[in-house]
Every structure is written in structure tokens, then in C-alpha cells.
Design an enzyme around this catalytic site. Structure first.
Site, short mmCIF file in Angstrom:
data_model
loop_
_atom_site.label_atom_id
_atom_site.label_comp_id
_atom_site.label_asym_id
_atom_site.label_seq_id
_atom_site.Cartn_x
_atom_site.Cartn_y
_atom_site.Cartn_z
N THR A 96 -6.06 -5.82 -3.21
CA THR A 96 -5.88 -6.48 -1.92
C THR A 96 -5.99 -5.43 -0.82
O THR A 96 -5.11 -4.57 -0.69
CB THR A 96 -4.53 -7.20 -1.84
OG1 THR A 96 -4.47 -8.21 -2.85
CG2 THR A 96 -4.33 -7.85 -0.48
N LYS A 171 -7.54 -14.09 0.46
CA LYS A 171 -6.28 -13.56 -0.03
C LYS A 171 -5.27 -13.45 1.10
O LYS A 171 -4.06 -13.67 0.91
CB LYS A 171 -6.50 -12.18 -0.67
CG LYS A 171 -5.22 -11.53 -1.22
CD LYS A 171 -4.55 -12.36 -2.30
CE LYS A 171 -3.24 -11.73 -2.79
NZ LYS A 171 -3.43 -10.52 -3.59
N LYS A 239 2.69 -4.50 2.86
CA LYS A 239 1.34 -3.94 3.01
C LYS A 239 0.34 -5.06 3.25
O LYS A 239 -0.50 -4.98 4.16
CB LYS A 239 0.98 -3.13 1.77
CG LYS A 239 -0.39 -2.44 1.82
CD LYS A 239 -1.51 -3.25 1.16
CE LYS A 239 -1.35 -3.34 -0.33
NZ LYS A 239 -2.53 -4.03 -0.96
#
Length: 286
Positions: A96, A171, A239
Site C-alpha cells: 500500500t 485501496k 501510514k
């Protein structure tokens, strides 16, 4: 069966690479900590390599699942990077990361005659271990069509959603949705506890209705028990949410709930919950 390299053997990459080996693919692994790679070989067979370039040499597909933008660049680029060892191959990135680094590396790959598919996953550690991940892909149709049968080793569903970067943007949508869901579930469970209700009994009922979600079904018990030593870490979620918020600024999108929940996760970090599962949001409310 294909000759593959897998770069990054964390809680997701380790079992994903294992599924590839179980399907009969010839797998060479690389991990920043060589001991982890050696342990994987002892368990699954295959071979390990000292650098991404060595792992990628002769591979038809190179899969990666590392930490962040900088980690991805480090395994792709430079004299020891995977791109230096690849020829007529496709790089499949399960990390990701930002759509910007995806597009950057995809362009560099194309300059070398390499394919590139961004393919972040959802489903957590359990999904990786059970081979039932949701995989969101971006890249050319041709590259995707070649890579999809390989990705199928650990996917419940795999779809191409657009050109380079589309997988990463999807995502982001996934993480935005999860952030709000977990906060809502945390508030509901904390409310029920203060109201004197049996949270598990209530969830048994409301999970069958409009309030039901994967988070409710799979996380309510551990949330009620205060157990968070599993799953997707708060540090990783923060994150990911930073990527979402930065991208939102770039495209002019508004993410007020996501921004708020990001700060709630910051509170959990201050409480020492950096490695707690994302469901530990409820700790703030108890």
C-alpha cells in the site's frame, strides 16, 4: 507454473509467497532480514536470494509486499534492485503506497520494457494466511491479464480498476471506509457497555441487520475483551490514512471523518498502542 520472485516476507508477504509455492510455482524470496527468508525456504521450499536483483533474475513475475514508498523504491531501483535483474517480466506490487510512486515506477519499468501492476490487498493477516484477499489492481489490461492467474493463488477476488495507480486509489477508498466503520463500532460497543448491555449478545442481533460489517463480525469479541495483539497495526493504518489525506488534498476531495479518526489513532499511539490492531480505537473510549 511460473518462475517467481517475492520481495518482502512480513505478516502479509510470508503467507502470500507460501500460497504461490503451494500452487506449484517456482519461488525465490528476498527479505531485508535474511533469517526470515531462510525460515520461509525451510517451511515452503524454493530458494532465497541476497538482493532483490538476484531474486528477480530470470523470473517471469516479481511480486512485492514491503512497507512504504521508500521501501518500494529501494527494492525496485539501483544496482541491486529488482528492475536491474528483470527482463521481459512483470512487477506486481502488493504494497500500500501512494499512487504517485506507483506511476513513477510504472513509467520506469515501461522504459525498460517491463510490465507493472499495482495490486494492493485487503483482508488482513487472516486473509493472507487463508488465501482469500481482495486485490485491487491498476495497470495495462495486457499486464493484468498475464498476472491475474498468478495473483489468484491468494485472492478471493481480483479486479483491474483502471490504469496505473487505480489499484492504490481503490485501496485508499478501502481504508477510508474502514476508518469510519471502526470508529462507529468502537462508539457503539463502548456505549453499550456503559448502558449495562451484553455487547456480544447485542452484536449477535444487530450484525444481521443494516449495521452489520466485517469489522463487527470479526473484531467485536476482541474489542470487548480488550485484546489487540493481532491484526493490522495502528502504525500501518496511520501510514495509509496519511496517503489518503495527502491524495485528497491533491485532488480536491474532502475527508473530514478520515482526518478525525487519524487523530484518534494518534491518541492510541500516544497510549503505547502502535502495534495494536486497528480495532484498538475503542481504548480511547474506556
Amino acid at each position: 507454473m511460473a518462475k517467481l520472485a517475492f520481495l518482502g516476507l512480513g505478516v502479509m508477504g510470508y503467507p502470500m509467497a507460501g500460497h504461490l509455492a503451494a500452487k506449484g510455482h517456482q519461488v525465490t524470496v528476498y527479505n531485508r532480514n535474511p533469517a526470515k527468508a531462510q525460515a520461509w525456504v525451510a517451511q515452503h521450499g524454493g530458494t532465497s536470494a541476497a538482493t532483490p536483483r538476484e531474486a528477480a533474475a530470470g523470473a517471469e513475475f516479481v511480486m512485492a509486499c514491503v512497507g512504504n514508498d521508500d521501501d518500494l523504491r529501494s527494492v525496485c531501483l539501483g544496482p541491486d534492485g529488482a528492475f536491474a535483474g528483470m527482463k521481459d517480466a512483470i512487477f506486481v506490487d502488493h504494497t500500500t503506497v501512494s499512487a504517485a510512486v506507483t506511476r513513477e515506477l510504472s513509467a520506469l519499468a515501461a522504459d525498460q520494457g517491463l510490465g507493472f501492476v499495482d495490486a494492493p490487498v485487503s483482508g488482513g493477516q487472516a486473509g493472507a494466511e487463508n488465501g482469500v484477499l481482495s486485490v485491487m489492481c491498476g495497470g495495462s489490461q495486457e499486464d493484468y491479464d498475464r498476472a491475474e492467474p498468478v495473483i489468484a493463488a491468494y485472492a478471493r477476488i481480483c479486479r483491474r480498476l483502471g490504469d496505473s495507480g487505480a489499484g492504490q486509489l481503490a485501496k485508499m477508498m478501502n481504508q477510508i471506509a474502514i476508518a469510519g466503520l471502526v470508529q462507529g463500532l468502537s462508539e457503539a460497543l463502548a456505549f453499550g457497555e456503559k448502558a449495562g448491555l451484553d455487547g456480544a449478545a447485542v452484536v449477535e442481533v444487530i450484525s444481521q441487520g443494516a449495521a452489520g460489517s466485517w469489522q463487527m463480525v470479526n473484531r467485536h469479541k476482541t474489542m470487548l475483551d480488550g485484546k489487540f495483539d493481532h491484526g493490522f497495526a495502528v502504525d500501518w493504518m496511520r501510514k495509509d490514512l496519511q496517503i489518503c489525506l495527502q491524495t485528497a488534498d491533491q485532488i480536491g476531495a474532502s475527508l473530514p471523518v478520515t482526518a478525525l479518526v487519524d487523530q484518534f489513532y494518534k491518541d492510541v499511539q500516544r497510549m503505547g498502542g502502535n502495534r495494536n490492531d486497528t480495532s484498538s480505537l475503542i481504548r480511547r473510549l474506556k
